[in-house]
Design a protein around this motif. Structure first.
Motif, PDB file in Angstrom:
ATOM      1  N   ASP A 111       0.808  -1.221   0.000  1.00 31.10           N
ATOM      2  CA  ASP A 111       0.000   0.000   0.000  1.00 31.10           C
ATOM      3  C   ASP A 111       0.836   1.264   0.000  1.00 31.10           C
ATOM      4  N   ASP A 112       2.155   1.127   0.011  1.00 24.54           N
ATOM      5  CA  ASP A 112       3.067   2.264   0.099  1.00 24.54           C
ATOM      6  C   ASP A 112       3.707   2.560  -1.255  1.00 24.54           C
ATOM      7  N   ILE A 113       4.386   3.678  -1.314  1.00 27.13           N
ATOM      8  CA  ILE A 113       5.226   4.023  -2.457  1.00 27.13           C
ATOM      9  C   ILE A 113       6.636   4.178  -1.917  1.00 27.13           C
ATOM     10  N   VAL A 114       7.577   3.450  -2.486  1.00 30.37           N
ATOM     11  CA  VAL A 114       8.962   3.480  -2.016  1.00 30.37           C
ATOM     12  C   VAL A 114       9.867   3.929  -3.156  1.00 30.37           C
ATOM     13  N   GLN A 115      10.709   4.895  -2.857  1.00 35.30           N
ATOM     14  CA  GLN A 115      11.676   5.430  -3.810  1.00 35.30           C
ATOM     15  C   GLN A 115      13.068   5.115  -3.282  1.00 35.30           C
ATOM     16  N   LEU A 116      13.851   4.402  -4.082  1.00 35.61           N
ATOM     17  CA  LEU A 116      15.216   4.034  -3.697  1.00 35.61           C
ATOM     18  C   LEU A 116      16.205   4.662  -4.657  1.00 35.61           C
ATOM     19  N   GLY A 117      17.307   5.158  -4.117  1.00 30.61           N
ATOM     20  CA  GLY A 117      18.315   5.751  -4.983  1.00 30.61           C
ATOM     21  C   GLY A 117      19.478   6.285  -4.193  1.00 30.61           C
ATOM     22  N   THR A 118      20.085   7.332  -4.732  1.00 35.79           N
ATOM     23  CA  THR A 118      21.246   7.949  -4.090  1.00 35.79           C
ATOM     24  C   THR A 118      21.103   9.464  -4.107  1.00 35.79           C
ATOM     25  N   ASN A 119      21.800  10.089  -3.171  1.00 39.86           N
ATOM     26  CA  ASN A 119      21.891  11.540  -3.210  1.00 39.86           C
ATOM     27  C   ASN A 119      23.149  11.926  -3.981  1.00 39.86           C
ATOM     28  N   ASP A 120      23.408  13.225  -4.066  1.00 34.42           N
ATOM     29  CA  ASP A 120      24.548  13.664  -4.876  1.00 34.42           C
ATOM     30  C   ASP A 120      25.896  13.294  -4.259  1.00 34.42           C
ATOM     31  N   ALA A 121      25.904  12.861  -3.007  1.00 33.97           N
ATOM     32  CA  ALA A 121      27.140  12.396  -2.380  1.00 33.97           C
ATOM     33  C   ALA A 121      27.339  10.893  -2.585  1.00 33.97           C
ATOM     34  N   GLY A 122      26.414  10.251  -3.305  1.00 33.12           N
ATOM     35  CA  GLY A 122      26.507   8.828  -3.573  1.00 33.12           C
ATOM     36  C   GLY A 122      25.982   7.943  -2.456  1.00 33.12           C
ATOM     37  N   GLU A 123      25.341   8.553  -1.456  1.00 31.44           N
ATOM     38  CA  GLU A 123      24.800   7.799  -0.333  1.00 31.44           C
ATOM     39  C   GLU A 123      23.431   7.225  -0.701  1.00 31.44           C
ATOM     40  N   ALA A 124      23.174   5.983  -0.298  1.00 33.68           N
ATOM     41  CA  ALA A 124      21.894   5.342  -0.578  1.00 33.68           C
ATOM     42  C   ALA A 124      20.796   5.958   0.292  1.00 33.68           C
ATOM     43  N   VAL A 125      19.651   6.235  -0.333  1.00 27.71           N
ATOM     44  CA  VAL A 125      18.512   6.823   0.379  1.00 27.71           C
ATOM     45  C   VAL A 125      17.228   6.086   0.018  1.00 27.71           C
ATOM     46  N   ARG A 126      16.277   6.162   0.938  1.00 33.40           N
ATOM     47  CA  ARG A 126      14.935   5.637   0.702  1.00 33.40           C
ATOM     48  C   ARG A 126      13.956   6.725   1.129  1.00 33.40           C
ATOM     49  N   TRP A 127      13.074   7.096   0.212  1.00 31.38           N
ATOM     50  CA  TRP A 127      12.006   8.035   0.511  1.00 31.38           C
ATOM     51  C   TRP A 127      10.701   7.285   0.319  1.00 31.38           C
ATOM     52  N   SER A 128       9.809   7.369   1.299  1.00 31.75           N
ATOM     53  CA  SER A 128       8.592   6.568   1.266  1.00 31.75           C
ATOM     54  C   SER A 128       7.353   7.398   1.560  1.00 31.75           C
ATOM     55  N   PHE A 129       6.268   7.061   0.876  1.00 27.44           N
ATOM     56  CA  PHE A 129       4.934   7.552   1.190  1.00 27.44           C
ATOM     57  C   PHE A 129       4.209   6.387   1.847  1.00 27.44           C
ATOM     58  N   THR A 130       3.806   6.555   3.101  1.00 30.04           N
ATOM     59  CA  THR A 130       3.110   5.500   3.827  1.00 30.04           C
ATOM     60  C   THR A 130       1.858   6.081   4.477  1.00 30.04           C
ATOM     61  N   ALA A 131       1.062   5.213   5.100  1.00 27.01           N
ATOM     62  CA  ALA A 131      -0.178   5.639   5.760  1.00 27.01           C
ATOM     63  C   ALA A 131      -0.994   6.528   4.824  1.00 27.01           C
ATOM     64  N   ILE A 132      -1.086   6.129   3.569  1.00 30.77           N
ATOM     65  CA  ILE A 132      -1.753   6.935   2.541  1.00 30.77           C
ATOM     66  C   ILE A 132      -3.262   6.904   2.755  1.00 30.77           C
ATOM     67  N   ARG A 133      -3.851   8.090   2.867  1.00 36.05           N
ATOM     68  CA  ARG A 133      -5.295   8.281   3.013  1.00 36.05           C
ATOM     69  C   ARG A 133      -5.707   9.358   2.011  1.00 36.05           C
ATOM     70  N   PRO A 134      -7.000   9.500   1.752  1.00 33.66           N
ATOM     71  CA  PRO A 134      -7.428  10.530   0.782  1.00 33.66           C
ATOM     72  C   PRO A 134      -6.971  11.948   1.134  1.00 33.66           C
ATOM     73  N   VAL A 135      -6.804  12.242   2.421  1.00 30.66           N
ATOM     74  CA  VAL A 135      -6.455  13.605   2.813  1.00 30.66           C
ATOM     75  C   VAL A 135      -5.129  13.699   3.567  1.00 30.66           C
ATOM     76  N   SER A 136      -4.381  12.603   3.629  1.00 31.82           N
ATOM     77  CA  SER A 136      -3.112  12.660   4.366  1.00 31.82           C
ATOM     78  C   SER A 136      -2.191  11.523   3.933  1.00 31.82           C
ATOM     79  N   PHE A 137      -0.924  11.680   4.270  1.00 27.17           N
ATOM     80  CA  PHE A 137       0.077  10.636   4.070  1.00 27.17           C
ATOM     81  C   PHE A 137       1.255  10.947   4.978  1.00 27.17           C
ATOM     82  N   ARG A 138       2.082   9.956   5.201  1.00 23.83           N
ATOM     83  CA  ARG A 138       3.330  10.155   5.935  1.00 23.83           C
ATOM     84  C   ARG A 138       4.460  10.009   4.920  1.00 23.83           C
ATOM     85  N   TRP A 139       5.359  10.979   4.918  1.00 25.78           N
ATOM     86  CA  TRP A 139       6.527  10.924   4.044  1.00 25.78           C
ATOM     87  C   TRP A 139       7.749  10.789   4.950  1.00 25.78           C
ATOM     88  N   THR A 140       8.617   9.838   4.597  1.00 27.27           N
ATOM     89  CA  THR A 140       9.841   9.619   5.356  1.00 27.27           C
ATOM     90  C   THR A 140      11.023   9.556   4.403  1.00 27.27           C
TER      91      THR A 140
END
Length: 146
Positions: A111-140
């Motif tokens: 039920d989530d959206i997960v984005q995996l990649g790197t920042n400009d320093a080459g460090e691995a990052v994960r950005w996620s949309f969770t707890a998705i509801r019609p009027v809210s979500f949690r971004w981490t």
């Protein structure tokens, strides 16, 4: 069609017909959102504040672009482009205030959206949309241990 302005050339009324179903992954975000944020800074301190996020259709409906504004912390934009060849999204974040950039691949994960990649320093990052509801979500946004 030749647009009469930059915004006219960038903005679209909706998703491109040839990929409208796939555009739904992020399409529900279109519009204006407010946020309450806690940002953990590199020096170990935290910044709490309120901000705004704007999402819109872009590039003939083949992309979604947003602007995230958290005064005193960041003012940046994301371009999300669906790629039918990999059945995923290319995510490009740019924050000219902090000079912070990230490139990721985004996909649904349950039920989530997960984005995996790197920042400009080459460090691995994960950005996620969770707890998705019609009027809210949690971004981490978080580092990923390799």
């Amino acid at each position: 069609m030749i647009a009469s302005s930059f915004i006219g050339a960038l903005a679209s009324d909706g998703p491109a017909a040839d990929r409208a179903d796939k555009m739904k992954l992020y399409g529900w975000l279109i519009g204006r959102w407010t946020m309450d944020a806690t940002v953990h800074l590199d020096d170990g301190s935290q910044h709490q504040g309120s901000g705004e996020i704007y999402f819109g259709w872009a590039l003939e409906g083949r992309a979604i672009q947003d602007v995230w504004i958290l005064p005193g912390v960041f003012y940046g934009t994301t371009l999300r482009v669906y790629d039918p060849n990999i059945d995923a999204w290319h995510i490009l974040w740019s924050d000219p205030v902090r000079q912070f950039y990230s490139r990721q691949i985004g996909r649904a994960q349950g039920d989530d959206i997960v984005q995996l990649g790197t920042n400009d320093a080459g460090e691995a990052v994960r950005w996620s949309f969770t707890a998705i509801r019609p009027v809210s979500f949690r971004w981490t946004g978080e580092p990923v241990a390799r």
